[in-house]
Design a protein around this motif. Structure first.
Motif, PDB file in Angstrom:
ATOM      1  N   ALA A   1       3.766  -7.279   2.113  1.00  0.00           N
ATOM      2  CA  ALA A   1       4.334  -5.691   1.537  1.00  0.00           C
ATOM      3  C   ALA A   1       2.227  -5.369   2.213  1.00  0.00           C
ATOM      4  O   ALA A   1       2.653  -4.206   1.668  1.00  0.00           O
ATOM      5  N   ILE A   2       2.197  -6.113   2.063  1.00  0.00           N
ATOM      6  CA  ILE A   2      -0.011  -6.330   2.226  1.00  0.00           C
ATOM      7  C   ILE A   2       0.579  -5.138   3.214  1.00  0.00           C
ATOM      8  O   ILE A   2      -0.712  -4.034   4.173  1.00  0.00           O
ATOM      9  N   THR A   3       0.916  -5.752   4.734  1.00  0.00           N
ATOM     10  CA  THR A   3       0.912  -5.550   6.316  1.00  0.00           C
ATOM     11  C   THR A   3       1.148  -4.539   6.176  1.00  0.00           C
ATOM     12  O   THR A   3       0.500  -3.356   7.372  1.00  0.00           O
ATOM     13  N   LEU A   4       1.360  -3.478   5.113  1.00  0.00           N
ATOM     14  CA  LEU A   4       2.229  -2.464   6.084  1.00  0.00           C
ATOM     15  C   LEU A   4       2.190  -0.959   5.135  1.00  0.00           C
ATOM     16  O   LEU A   4       1.662  -0.131   4.801  1.00  0.00           O
ATOM     17  N   ASN A   5       0.796  -1.764   4.102  1.00  0.00           N
ATOM     18  CA  ASN A   5      -0.394  -0.688   3.883  1.00  0.00           C
ATOM     19  C   ASN A   5       0.791   0.735   2.919  1.00  0.00           C
ATOM     20  O   ASN A   5      -0.507   1.402   3.237  1.00  0.00           O
ATOM     21  N   PRO A   6       0.811   0.252   1.396  1.00  0.00           N
ATOM     22  CA  PRO A   6       1.399   1.291   1.057  1.00  0.00           C
ATOM     23  C   PRO A   6       0.146   1.596   0.415  1.00  0.00           C
ATOM     24  O   PRO A   6      -0.277   1.020  -0.017  1.00  0.00           O
ATOM     25  N   PRO A   7      -0.282   2.556   0.019  1.00  0.00           N
ATOM     26  CA  PRO A   7      -1.061   3.565  -1.164  1.00  0.00           C
ATOM     27  C   PRO A   7      -1.038   2.972  -2.507  1.00  0.00           C
ATOM     28  O   PRO A   7      -2.314   2.922  -3.027  1.00  0.00           O
ATOM     29  N   HIS A   8       0.307   2.569  -2.394  1.00  0.00           N
ATOM     30  CA  HIS A   8       0.522   2.250  -3.742  1.00  0.00           C
ATOM     31  C   HIS A   8       1.618   1.262  -3.876  1.00  0.00           C
ATOM     32  O   HIS A   8       2.805   1.228  -3.503  1.00  0.00           O
TER      33      HIS A   8
ATOM     34  N   GLY B   1      -1.074 -13.740  -6.253  1.00  0.00           N
ATOM     35  CA  GLY B   1      -0.677 -12.805  -5.771  1.00  0.00           C
ATOM     36  C   GLY B   1      -1.971 -11.566  -6.118  1.00  0.00           C
ATOM     37  O   GLY B   1      -2.232 -10.700  -5.387  1.00  0.00           O
ATOM     38  N   HIS B   2      -2.622 -11.741  -7.201  1.00  0.00           N
ATOM     39  CA  HIS B   2      -3.915 -10.704  -7.747  1.00  0.00           C
ATOM     40  C   HIS B   2      -5.197 -10.904  -7.258  1.00  0.00           C
ATOM     41  O   HIS B   2      -4.859  -9.584  -6.318  1.00  0.00           O
ATOM     42  N   GLN B   3      -5.290 -12.221  -6.460  1.00  0.00           N
ATOM     43  CA  GLN B   3      -6.047 -12.637  -5.456  1.00  0.00           C
ATOM     44  C   GLN B   3      -6.144 -12.039  -3.917  1.00  0.00           C
ATOM     45  O   GLN B   3      -6.996 -10.962  -3.806  1.00  0.00           O
ATOM     46  N   LYS B   4      -4.915 -12.362  -3.509  1.00  0.00           N
ATOM     47  CA  LYS B   4      -4.239 -11.494  -2.704  1.00  0.00           C
ATOM     48  C   LYS B   4      -4.675 -10.065  -2.535  1.00  0.00           C
ATOM     49  O   LYS B   4      -5.181  -9.262  -1.733  1.00  0.00           O
ATOM     50  N   LEU B   5      -3.813  -9.185  -3.785  1.00  0.00           N
ATOM     51  CA  LEU B   5      -3.661  -7.893  -3.749  1.00  0.00           C
ATOM     52  C   LEU B   5      -5.222  -7.430  -3.775  1.00  0.00           C
ATOM     53  O   LEU B   5      -5.374  -6.292  -3.277  1.00  0.00           O
ATOM     54  N   THR B   6      -6.437  -8.201  -4.767  1.00  0.00           N
ATOM     55  CA  THR B   6      -7.483  -7.456  -4.614  1.00  0.00           C
ATOM     56  C   THR B   6      -8.553  -8.019  -3.142  1.00  0.00           C
ATOM     57  O   THR B   6      -8.861  -6.898  -3.174  1.00  0.00           O
ATOM     58  N   ALA B   7      -8.068  -8.733  -3.083  1.00  0.00           N
ATOM     59  CA  ALA B   7      -8.675  -9.221  -1.552  1.00  0.00           C
ATOM     60  C   ALA B   7      -8.643  -8.109  -0.232  1.00  0.00           C
ATOM     61  O   ALA B   7      -8.916  -7.444   0.725  1.00  0.00           O
ATOM     62  N   ALA B   8      -6.755  -7.453  -0.468  1.00  0.00           N
ATOM     63  CA  ALA B   8      -6.402  -6.342   0.334  1.00  0.00           C
ATOM     64  C   ALA B   8      -7.016  -5.297  -0.165  1.00  0.00           C
ATOM     65  O   ALA B   8      -6.837  -4.209   0.396  1.00  0.00           O
ATOM     66  N   GLY B   9      -7.980  -4.633  -0.918  1.00  0.00           N
ATOM     67  CA  GLY B   9      -8.506  -3.334  -0.955  1.00  0.00           C
ATOM     68  C   GLY B   9      -7.404  -3.103  -2.627  1.00  0.00           C
ATOM     69  O   GLY B   9      -7.925  -1.668  -3.026  1.00  0.00           O
ATOM     70  N   TYR B  10      -6.431  -3.626  -3.561  1.00  0.00           N
ATOM     71  CA  TYR B  10      -5.975  -3.138  -4.616  1.00  0.00           C
ATOM     72  C   TYR B  10      -6.376  -2.970  -5.735  1.00  0.00           C
ATOM     73  O   TYR B  10      -6.813  -4.130  -5.509  1.00  0.00           O
ATOM     74  N   VAL B  11      -6.237  -1.773  -6.034  1.00  0.00           N
ATOM     75  CA  VAL B  11      -7.051  -2.286  -7.728  1.00  0.00           C
ATOM     76  C   VAL B  11      -6.020  -2.430  -8.492  1.00  0.00           C
ATOM     77  O   VAL B  11      -4.825  -1.686  -8.926  1.00  0.00           O
ATOM     78  N   GLN B  12      -5.782  -3.546  -9.127  1.00  0.00           N
ATOM     79  CA  GLN B  12      -4.988  -3.061 -10.227  1.00  0.00           C
ATOM     80  C   GLN B  12      -5.005  -2.504 -11.553  1.00  0.00           C
ATOM     81  O   GLN B  12      -6.589  -2.676 -12.122  1.00  0.00           O
ATOM     82  N   TYR B  13      -4.811  -1.344 -11.593  1.00  0.00           N
ATOM     83  CA  TYR B  13      -5.227  -0.305 -12.789  1.00  0.00           C
ATOM     84  C   TYR B  13      -4.204  -0.268 -13.983  1.00  0.00           C
ATOM     85  O   TYR B  13      -4.076   0.703 -15.150  1.00  0.00           O
ATOM     86  N   GLU B  14      -3.027  -1.037 -13.787  1.00  0.00           N
ATOM     87  CA  GLU B  14      -2.321  -1.106 -15.147  1.00  0.00           C
ATOM     88  C   GLU B  14      -1.283  -2.072 -15.065  1.00  0.00           C
ATOM     89  O   GLU B  14      -1.777  -2.756 -14.480  1.00  0.00           O
ATOM     90  N   ILE B  15      -0.427  -2.437 -16.030  1.00  0.00           N
ATOM     91  CA  ILE B  15      -0.150  -4.054 -15.985  1.00  0.00           C
ATOM     92  C   ILE B  15       0.732  -4.241 -14.340  1.00  0.00           C
ATOM     93  O   ILE B  15       0.626  -5.886 -14.438  1.00  0.00           O
TER      94      ILE B  15
END
Length: 386
Positions: free
Chosen positions: A187-194, A228-242
């Motif tokens: 999913a991260i490789t596909l670089n979705p904005p959300h 998974g949270h660490q991976k998403l954060t490292a990829a530039g994603y911000v958890q804004y809700e659960i």
């Protein structure tokens, strides 16, 4: 008197090609020809009745966002989605930067229509991928494959859509940590904005409830979420809700309005609505659930309408608001419920003492400790009712 809140619109399309075994949404496998024209006509009529019912015909509250969900809304042709949006705009104005989201499956037919949907007014597509692993997709009853999911994301990337989302699940039957991280990597490789990354839960009235699959245990689920949270954060994603992660400035505005206890109309089979009235009352509505009843011209679209009592409001407000990772403005509680802060002050004091909430002068913030005990925190607001 409540201040005017942002206004959104939810549109429900109830049909799918087939029902997934984990799905407890109001969806129905399509067994006959899709009554597309009749259903769009009914949606428009439903909205007209809602606007009259809630005294919103003066057009002073523009639509902040529209979300077309299901079911599988992409079974409806782009032409009819365009007709629906034009009719909606005739009835109620759009804000200048309105977000219009439509859910879609990544199957070839639906994905091939992304550009057409965008030309008809859709600004954001939410693609229900769930997993990229063939055996997991089969277990989940999905009708697409890995390559279709990848292709759909690539089409969305190169379209003129403002944004797109990938829906991904974890905690799947027999899923290992490596399986879950592999899905996230793809999913991260596909670089979705959300990216909506949520845990599979077994709900009543689903096939999985009657025939439960083997799911990861609590320790494995925690490892999946933590890594998974660490991976998403490292990829530039911000958890804004659960369950919501986004690149900066790409949060789903429609969902934010839900969680901030904003107002929304709900049209279509089983759709829910919430409207704050000028007299300070908050009304919820539920539409007729089954397509056959909803399309019956001799019956009302409305199945239920009720006022949320003052005793219920604290829980309803915080149940939504505390999903968000952003600080919660103290003034917002009274602005959006019409209740004084004193109605929840004892519970807030208790939550702060327990370390679940931090008092930041004008805001409250759920602490890291509070995130682990969110259900306990929310339950305290229910107890306030008793």
């Amino acid at each position: 008197m409540l201040i005017p809140l942002p206004l959104s619109l939810y549109v429900h399309i109830p049909w799918c090609v087939q029902k997934c075994p984990y799905c407890d949404f109001n969806s129905h496998a399509l067994k006959t020809a899709l009554p597309e024209l009749d259903y769009i006509d009914a949606l428009i009529d439903d909205l007209k009745q809602d606007l009259t019912r809630h005294q919103l015909m003066d057009k002073q509250r523009p639509l902040h966002s529209i979300f077309i969900g299901g079911g599988t809304p992409s079974l409806i042709t782009p032409e009819q989605i365009g007709r629906l949006l034009r009719e909606i705009q005739q009835l109620i104005p759009f804000s200048d930067n309105i977000e219009i989201t439509m859910e879609a499956n990544p199957g070839t037919v639906e994905a091939g229509r992304f550009e057409q949907y965008q030309k008809e007014g859709i600004t954001r597509i939410s693609i229900g991928v769930q997993s990229f692993q063939p055996e997991k997709l089969k277990k989940l009853g999905r009708i697409h494959g890995k390559e279709e999911a990848i292709h759909a994301a690539q089409l969305a990337t190169h379209s003129e859509l403002t944004s797109f989302n990938l829906d991904l699940m974890h905690g799947l039957p027999n899923q290992t940590l490596d399986d879950a991280m592999s899905d996230l990597d793809q999913a991260i490789t596909l670089n979705p904005p959300h990216l909506s990354w949520y845990q599979l839960t077994i709900e009543p009235n689903t096939l999985f409830y009657s025939k439960p699959p083997t799911l990861p245990d609590d320790d494995d689920l925690w490892d999946i979420f933590e890594q998974g949270h660490q991976k998403l954060t490292a990829a530039g994603y911000v958890q804004y809700e659960i369950s919501g992660y986004s690149k900066p400035d790409f949060q789903c505005q429609h969902n934010l309005n839900y969680w901030r206890f904003g107002d929304y109309l709900g049209i279509g089979c089983g759709a829910h609505g919430k409207i704050s009235k000028a007299d300070g009352t908050i009304t919820r509505t539920v539409k007729v659930k089954h397509p056959r009843g909803y399309l019956n011209p001799d019956k009302s679209y409305l199945a239920q309408e009720f006022v949320v009592t003052p005793e219920e409001l604290p829980f309803e407000y915080f149940m939504n608001r505390l999903r968000l990772r952003e600080p919660c403005p103290k003034a917002e509680y009274s602005e959006r419920t019409g209740l004084p802060l004193s109605t929840v002050q004892p519970t807030l004091d208790w939550a702060i003492e327990k370390g679940y909430l931090a008092d930041l002068n004008d805001h409250w913030q759920v602490t890291e400790h509070g995130k682990l005990f969110l259900n306990d925190l929310l339950s305290a607001f229910v107890e306030d009712e008793e």
